[in-house]
Scaffold this active site. Structure first.
Site, mmCIF file in Angstrom:
data_model
loop_
_atom_site.group_PDB
_atom_site.id
_atom_site.type_symbol
_atom_site.label_atom_id
_atom_site.label_comp_id
_atom_site.label_asym_id
_atom_site.label_seq_id
_atom_site.Cartn_x
_atom_site.Cartn_y
_atom_site.Cartn_z
ATOM 1 N N SER A 71 76.529 60.642 16.161
ATOM 2 C CA SER A 71 76.551 59.258 15.700
ATOM 3 C C SER A 71 76.266 59.066 14.214
ATOM 4 O O SER A 71 76.750 58.116 13.619
ATOM 5 C CB SER A 71 75.585 58.411 16.530
ATOM 6 O OG SER A 71 74.305 58.994 16.559
ATOM 7 N N HIS A 93 80.920 57.510 20.831
ATOM 8 C CA HIS A 93 81.795 57.268 19.676
ATOM 9 C C HIS A 93 83.191 57.850 19.841
ATOM 10 O O HIS A 93 84.051 57.657 18.993
ATOM 11 C CB HIS A 93 81.143 57.815 18.405
ATOM 12 C CG HIS A 93 79.804 57.208 18.135
ATOM 13 N ND1 HIS A 93 79.644 55.997 17.500
ATOM 14 C CD2 HIS A 93 78.555 57.618 18.479
ATOM 15 C CE1 HIS A 93 78.356 55.706 17.442
ATOM 16 N NE2 HIS A 93 77.682 56.667 18.031
ATOM 17 N N LYS A 149 80.857 49.762 21.744
ATOM 18 C CA LYS A 149 81.425 50.220 20.472
ATOM 19 C C LYS A 149 82.936 49.980 20.488
ATOM 20 O O LYS A 149 83.357 48.845 20.440
ATOM 21 C CB LYS A 149 80.989 51.667 20.245
ATOM 22 C CG LYS A 149 79.485 51.662 19.946
ATOM 23 C CD LYS A 149 78.796 52.987 19.982
ATOM 24 C CE LYS A 149 77.313 52.761 19.649
ATOM 25 N NZ LYS A 149 76.421 53.723 20.254
HETATM 26 C C1 LIG Z 1 74.969 53.638 20.654
HETATM 27 C C2 LIG Z 1 74.672 54.900 21.348
HETATM 28 C C3 LIG Z 1 73.962 54.906 22.555
HETATM 29 C C4 LIG Z 1 73.325 53.661 23.106
HETATM 30 O O1 LIG Z 1 74.254 52.831 23.700
HETATM 31 P P1 LIG Z 1 73.917 51.272 23.856
HETATM 32 O O2 LIG Z 1 74.868 50.797 24.873
HETATM 33 O O3 LIG Z 1 74.106 50.667 22.517
HETATM 34 O O4 LIG Z 1 72.484 51.197 24.319
HETATM 35 C C5 LIG Z 1 73.816 56.105 23.211
HETATM 36 N N1 LIG Z 1 74.316 57.253 22.706
HETATM 37 C C6 LIG Z 1 74.970 57.294 21.515
HETATM 38 C C7 LIG Z 1 75.496 58.587 21.003
HETATM 39 C C8 LIG Z 1 75.158 56.118 20.809
HETATM 40 O O5 LIG Z 1 75.767 56.148 19.632
#
Ligand SMILES: *Cc1c(COP(=O)(O)O)cnc(C)c1O
Length: 398
Positions: A184, A212, A244
């Site tokens: 991330s 992602h 996302k």
């Molecule tokens: C954003 C993210 C999460 C958390 O997900 P949410 O639905 O925002 O709580 C978990 N793992 C990774 C790699 C992320 O980038």
């Protein structure tokens, strides 16, 4: 404790002051518009290069329509947990759609990705077990591993021999290997083929958090597993987030029946929480459909990424090795990263400075994210300001 040492809140004040002094204080900016390539902050329209809305779906008319339609049918609140009376047709449809699209037996919907990672790891592992995590894994994977009570081991980033060494030494009952698909804060990809082979050879199970990758990678947008040709047999535990690229909110975990049944029975962050609003699930299903209907978004995004990387290398920007929508510029120093962030904002460009403890000390960076909502002209504007910043030793001089 002596009577003149600070009290409870006094200690917290000191901790906050220290964070400020170290240039590590986080600040929230209030958005006055929907997500998009352009957003309004503090009354000013700026180009947004820090959103994870990679495909520009968060404010897509079809997403809004699906959300509104479901709200008219189901109302707003989920009303109860999934195991009581909060599991609606919309939640169920989303699970089935995702399982079908990813070629998994089944899937289960969690309210957030953070909760999914805590829930999966703590439901699958206990004291006699071991979890192996990449050093750069997301906080939720690391916290899940720690909470599980299993022996917690981190291996060097994307380093298969570092992982193998740890596996060689373990005598754990069950072994789980957890990685981010796309990391991330770095934007690079995990070597899933090698990881799947190592897992099989060592009687371990591989879990991939593709927060992602989903939506942005693979022929039909099903993420890094699809891009690298890996099935449920190779990656038995696939976790993705819906907030996302899918433009919605929530998270799905997919895999064999026994995994899903275990999670429904034993994952505490699944069991003891209210189901998400059904309309949010409906919007997520719509997002999944749009991955196929509007595959041009993925193509356009990749073209912009390739263009940015090529141009940024030409002008000598300190890019990190990434071919994904996450394009970090490594600056090192926290204060410098904040200066660049501020100068960029003064020029109408919103990019977030990422500092410790989110990343290792000495690796503060600007985390640039590119989305399908951007145009080539937007990228040119960004490159132009970054070029000037890179030339001036003192960002304030710009
Ligand atoms: C954003 C993210 C999460 C958390 O997900 P949410 O639905 O925002 O709580 C978990 N793992 C990774 C790699 C992320 O980038």
């Amino acid at each position: 404790m002596s009577s003149n040492s600070p009290d409870f809140f006094g200690q917290l004040e000191q901790q906050l002051q220290q964070r400020e002094d170290n240039h590590l204080m986080r600040k929230r900016h209030t958005l006055e518009s929907p997500q998009g390539a352009r957003v309004v902050v503090a009354g000013k329209s700026v180009l947004n290069f820090c959103s994870n809305d990679y495909l520009g779906l968060a404010n897509h008319p079809k997403m809004i329509e699906a959300f509104t339609k479901a709200a008219n049918t189901y109302g707003v609140g989920g009303g109860a947990s999934h195991l009581v009376c909060g599991h609606t047709t919309e939640h169920h449809r989303l699970e089935e759609l995702f399982a079908e699209r990813t070629g998994r037996d089944r899937a289960v919907l969690f309210s957030t990705g953070f909760m999914a990672n805590l829930g999966v790891i703590t439901a699958l592992l206990d004291k006699p077990d071991a979890v192996f995590e990449d050093k750069l894994n997301h906080a939720s994977l690391l916290d899940g591993g720690l909470m599980s009570g299993a022996k917690f081991q981190r291996f060097l980033h994307n380093d298969m021999s570092s992982l193998q060494k740890r596996l060689d030494k373990t005598e754990a009952r069950r072994k789980l290997i957890c990685v981010d698909g796309v990391f991330s804060m770095d934007g690079d990809k995990a070597p899933l083929k090698e990881l799947a082979a190592i897992a099989k050879n060592n009687h371990a199970v591989l879990m991939v958090d593709d927060a992602h990758g989903i939506g942005t990678l693979g022929k039909t947008g099903m993420g890094l597993c699809e891009e690298q040709g890996l099935t449920q047999d190779d990656v038995p535990i696939l976790m993705v987030t819906l907030g996302k690229a899918l433009g919605s909110f929530g998270s799905l975990v997919a895999g064999p029946d026994v995994l899903i049944d275990t999670l429904i029975q034993f994952a505490r962050p699944y069991i003891y929480t209210t189901s998400m609003p059904p309309a949010v699930a409906a919007a997520s299903s719509q997002g999944l459909l749009l991955l196929e209907e509007e595959s041009w978004r993925r193509t356009h995004l990749q073209q912009l990424i390739d263009y940015f990387v090529a141009e940024a290398s030409l002008i000598g920007l300190p890019l990190m090795p990434s071919s994904t929508a996450i394009q970090p510029l490594l600056l090192g120093d926290e204060k410098l990263a904040l200066q660049w962030q501020k100068t960029l904002l003064d020029h109408g460009l919103w990019i977030s400075a990422i500092r410790p403890p989110t990343v290792a000390k000495g690796t503060a960076r600007l985390r640039i994210t590119i989305t399908a909502g951007h145009s080539t002209e937007d990228i040119d504007l960004l490159l132009d300001v970054l070029k000037k910043l890179n030339r001036s030793t003192d960002a304030g001089a710009l």
